[in-house]
Design an enzyme around this catalytic site. Structure first.
Site, PDB file in Angstrom:
ATOM      1  N   LYS A  32       0.925  -0.970  -0.238  1.00  0.00           N
ATOM      2  CA  LYS A  32      -0.198   0.341   0.375  1.00  0.00           C
ATOM      3  C   LYS A  32       0.889   1.455  -0.017  1.00  0.00           C
ATOM      4  CE  LYS A  32      -0.005   0.775   4.830  1.00  0.00           C
ATOM      5  NZ  LYS A  32       0.239   1.135   5.189  1.00  0.00           N
ATOM      6  N   THR A  33       2.029   1.250   0.545  1.00  0.00           N
ATOM      7  CA  THR A  33       2.725   2.195   0.902  1.00  0.00           C
ATOM      8  C   THR A  33       3.031   2.451  -0.872  1.00  0.00           C
ATOM      9  OG1 THR A  33       3.441   1.867   3.285  1.00  0.00           O
ATOM     10  CG2 THR A  33       4.988   3.502   1.257  1.00  0.00           C
ATOM     11  N   ASP A 217      -3.961   7.442   4.592  1.00  0.00           N
ATOM     12  CA  ASP A 217      -3.358   5.758   4.778  1.00  0.00           C
ATOM     13  C   ASP A 217      -4.195   5.115   6.228  1.00  0.00           C
ATOM     14  OD1 ASP A 217      -1.833   3.068   4.609  1.00  0.00           O
ATOM     15  OD2 ASP A 217      -0.052   4.379   5.509  1.00  0.00           O
ATOM     16  N   GLU A 218      -4.526   4.101   5.940  1.00  0.00           N
ATOM     17  CA  GLU A 218      -4.818   3.527   7.610  1.00  0.00           C
ATOM     18  C   GLU A 218      -5.934   3.331   8.010  1.00  0.00           C
ATOM     19  OE1 GLU A 218      -3.022   0.834   8.579  1.00  0.00           O
ATOM     20  OE2 GLU A 218      -1.171   1.123   8.618  1.00  0.00           O
ATOM     21  N   GLN A 248      -7.362  -5.190   9.035  1.00  0.00           N
ATOM     22  CA  GLN A 248      -6.322  -4.998  10.383  1.00  0.00           C
ATOM     23  C   GLN A 248      -6.817  -3.689  11.115  1.00  0.00           C
ATOM     24  OE1 GLN A 248      -2.214  -5.328   8.611  1.00  0.00           O
ATOM     25  NE2 GLN A 248      -3.134  -4.900   6.946  1.00  0.00           N
ATOM     26  N   ARG A 609       2.247 -10.943  10.295  1.00  0.00           N
ATOM     27  CA  ARG A 609       3.559 -10.194  10.454  1.00  0.00           C
ATOM     28  C   ARG A 609       4.639 -11.254   9.832  1.00  0.00           C
ATOM     29  NH1 ARG A 609       2.204  -5.920   9.650  1.00  0.00           N
ATOM     30  NH2 ARG A 609      -0.284  -7.371   9.285  1.00  0.00           N
TER      31      ARG A 609
END
Length: 760
Positions: A32-33, A217-218, A248, A609
């Site tokens: 996503k970044t 973002d997020e 998430q 993770r």
């Protein structure tokens, strides 16, 4: 710009989106970044967008720094004139520029959690309320939840009607007054006031020019206030790109509203919806297992992650005899992989659950790093020096003033300080104003002499602060106040504190060099709106906005942290411990299905993770408040399809250390195996078979206590909350709920059937 080769097809679509809103559902590890940074670069290079009209917002300084660095590399331009930062950084820029429009002075201070608690304690005292009945954390939590919903103190008072929250409303009002008297704002106020600022036509027009192209973002972690902030910035039909993953969303407990992403279309009509499902981090076994768990949630849009990295090894699931056996197995497991220890992590549900793992690592002399411990800027000597800097910037900041008044000791005792503060309160001024006036009647001659000497000391340092650069100013404070001499002893504690002070000097020097000062923000950038700030104010802002994972660097150590702290990180090998019913899902989550779904997302975050190796573990019993308690595996574990698992368990409670574990014959035996004789939860011996999965035994330490023993006024002990008292009971039978006050934890409502209370 060759985006076709830099991005996969789904990423490319999101990066080259035209005008209007879009929601990018970005699965874990899906890049996503990369999408956000390439979209910014594409807008500037291919669309000819003025970078000053681009604003990108995220939640952590670390993510923002990484994002900015990548964009600068793509555009080969430094510094970058577009804004890339956190919600609070953006709010801070606005408040520094237009603070007077919402009754803030330009030199306001950002109040941290410790100072918030100090203000709440003072507000409770002034309202005549006892901390034992109105715990600070509970009151602060209630006020924070109100602010997340943009509910001010007056509106809050009109909405509540029960005993507890009616009193909280009075504390809320007084707390806000104390905040303003101290010249401060808390983090929630920063967003609240920024939303209010955007009601001003001039500010709204200027900010929308700067956020014509807005990226967030997020998005799953936004609360109501942040949603309103984004809506006000974007405007109707604005060019908003929101990136997030509902799977998430793990911050509901601190105000995040998952509906912001689930009902995105309601807030931003007719958006483009895109999914990023190719994962670049984990093996397919890990992705499929994690996906199978989170698929049991109803509150999700849904996505299926895939990777071209191959299936990978199976996930190993272990059930130990107790927490010591579990910790031994986990450390063996991460050592057995070919993953370096510095790329390995042990994740747990709560901070308290790290103890057994820490002891095992210590016993083997394996270096480890606990993330989420005491932050550098929260250490006493650092807070003292930061308080001095704040006082030099604004001597009417009575929180910082009170901290340094007698630090280092200068003969100003508790009685003198209380008399000074009482006079300031009676005259509706601040202690600094009282000292400036020199009106110290009623204070002893010795105390008055010490106060006046402190006044003169501060006045001299305030004058010096006008022209000394930041690092030199800190050294001046250390020398002039005598603070440097506090820790000139040879003992280990003094040495550690001296090293911390030296590190603060390093931080100040580094900050001054990086910022320039005046060269840190590009000409014409959004930060330049607040260019009136000097290096001292900017450094204090920087300190206030630092989070505990911003400087996370495991080095060669095993990382030990909570599942919440692991968000946004990745490791070659991950072990998740304590996967037991009542721990994950947490016992507090038993009351609401939405809480259970969040606990399931928490496990999903932990599992994703891992890059190549994933270990899951639980214990058949563990000590709780000094007593053995039977434990059932987390029901979430049964949601993982058996084909992804290699299941192991300790052969018996009598198995000596070093004896190999054995593999369970099937998943059924793993979850249904009875607890051996001699392992009863009460610690009195005898056979005590496990109840069926999904049920919890109510444990009473008093023989024949029964449900009838649960009554108002009864003292109880809870596994995690400690000792407390039942203050009310609602309902009966399986739906009976207990309202309790726990020492240091505050008011809790528990379902009696699942509470596992010990009667005292």
């Amino acid at each position: 710009m060759d985006l076709a080769n830099a991005l996969n097809p789904d990423q490319h679509e999101a990066a080259v989106h035209g005008t209007g809103p879009q929601l990018v559902l970005a699965g874990a590890g899906s890049g996503k970044t990369r999408v956000i940074t390439h979209r910014i670069a594409w807008l500037v290079r291919e669309r000819g967008v003025d970078p000053r009209s681009i604003t990108a917002v995220t939640f952590t300084n670390k993510a923002a720094a990484e994002m900015r660095e990548r964009v600068e590399q793509l555009l080969q331009r430094h510094p970058l004139p577009c804004f890339v930062g956190t919600f609070h950084r953006l709010a801070l820029v606005m408040l520094r520029r237009w603070g007077p429009k919402v009754d803030l002075t330009h030199d306001f201070a950002i109040v941290d959690t410790a100072d918030q608690k100090a203000l709440i304690k003072r507000a409770l005292r002034e309202e005549g309320l006892d901390e034992s009945s109105f715990p600070v954390n509970s009151v602060l939590g209630a006020i924070g939840r109100a602010k997340h919903k943009l509910i001010g103190s007056a509106a809050y008072a009109k909405q509540v009607d029960d005993f507890f929250h009616t009193r909280v409303a009075k504390v809320y009002k007084r707390y806000q007054k104390l905040l303003r008297d101290a010249g401060g704002v808390d983090f929630d106020d920063m967003i609240h006031l920024s939303v209010k600022l955007l009601e001003d036509e001039q500010v709204r027009r200027r900010m929308r020019e700067r956020a014509e192209w807005l990226l967030v973002d997020e998005f799953q972690d936004t609360n109501h206030a942040q949603l309103r902030f984004v809506q006000a910035l974007a405007g109707p039909g604005g060019n908003l790109t929101a990136v997030g993953d509902e799977d998430q969303g793990i911050y509901r407990w601190r105000g995040a509203e998952l509906d912001n992403i689930l009902d995105f279309e309601r807030s931003f009509p007719d958006p483009a919806i895109r999914k990023l499902e190719q994962n670049y981090r984990s093996t397919q076994n890990i992705l499929d297992a994690a996906g199978a768990v989170v698929a049991h949630n109803t509150g999700r849009r849904g996505k299926t992650l895939w990777t071209d990295r191959g299936a990978g090894t199976k996930i190993v699931l272990y059930r130990g005899k107790d927490e010591v056996d579990e910790a031994r197995w986990v450390v063996n497991a991460i050592q057995s992989t070919d993953v370096p220890l510095g790329d390995s992590a042990i994740l747990v549900r709560t901070n308290a659950a790290t103890r057994a793992f820490e002891e095992e690592l210590l016993g083997r002399r394996i270096q480890y790093n606990v993330v989420g411990g005491l932050r550098f800027y929260e250490r006493a000597e650092i807070k003292d020096l930061i308080a001095y800097l704040r006082v030099l910037r604004n001597p009417r900041d009575f929180l910082s003033f009170s901290r340094v008044l007698n630090q280092p000791p200068r003969g100003i005792g508790k009685t003198t300080r209380e008399l000074l503060e009482a006079r300031a309160e009676r005259t509706s001024t601040t202690p600094w104003d009282i000292l400036l006036a020199g009106d110290l009647d009623g204070i002893s001659k010795r105390g008055a002499t010490a106060l006046l000497a402190f006044r003169d000391l501060l006045k001299g340092m305030i004058d010096e602060a006008e022209h000394l650069p930041l690092p030199a100013l800190l050294r001046h404070i250390l020398d002039t106040t005598g603070y440097a001499k506090l820790y000139d002893k040879d003992d280990p504690d003094s040495q550690t504190r001296r090293e911390n002070i030296d590190e603060l000097l390093n931080a100040a020097q580094s900050f001054a060099e990086q910022r320039g000062y005046g060269s840190g923000a590009a000409v014409g950038s959004l930060e330049a709106l607040a260019e009136g700030d000097d290096s001292l104010t900017a450094f204090l802002d920087h300190v206030s906005l630092v989070s505990d994972t911003d400087d996370f660097d495991p080095g060669g150590s095993v990382s030990l942290m909570t599942l919440h702290s692991a968000k946004g990180l990745e490791f070659g090998a991950v072990a998740i411990g304590g996967l037991e019913d009542g721990i994950l899902p947490h016992f507090n989550a038993k009351q609401h299905s939405a809480d259970i779904e969040e606990e399931r997302r928490l496990l999903y975050v932990g599992m994703t993770r891992a890059e190549t190796r994933l270990f899951l573990s639980c214990a058949r019993r563990r000590r709780v408040a000094g007593r053995w308690q039977d434990q059932l595996p987390s029901p979430f574990l049964s949601e993982i399809p058996p084909r992804f698992l290699q299941i192991e368990e300790a052969a018996s409670f009598s198995t000596p250390p070093g004896v190999p574990v054995r593999q369970a014959q099937d998943v059924y035996s793993f979850f249904k195996r009875p607890v051996p004789a001699g392992a009863s939860s009460s610690g009195r011996g005898g056979s005590s078979p496990s109840p069926p999965r999904g049920e919890r035994r109510v444990v009473y330490d008093t023989p024949n206590a029964g449900a009838g023993a649960l009554r108002k006024g009864r003292r109880v002990r809870h596994a995690s909350l400690g000792t407390g008292k039942i203050i009310d009971i609602e309902g009966s039978g399986d739906t009976m709920r207990l309202i309790c006050i726990f020492e240091g934890k505050g008011r809790r409502k528990l379902v009696a059937k699942y509470a596992n209370l010990e009667l005292l």
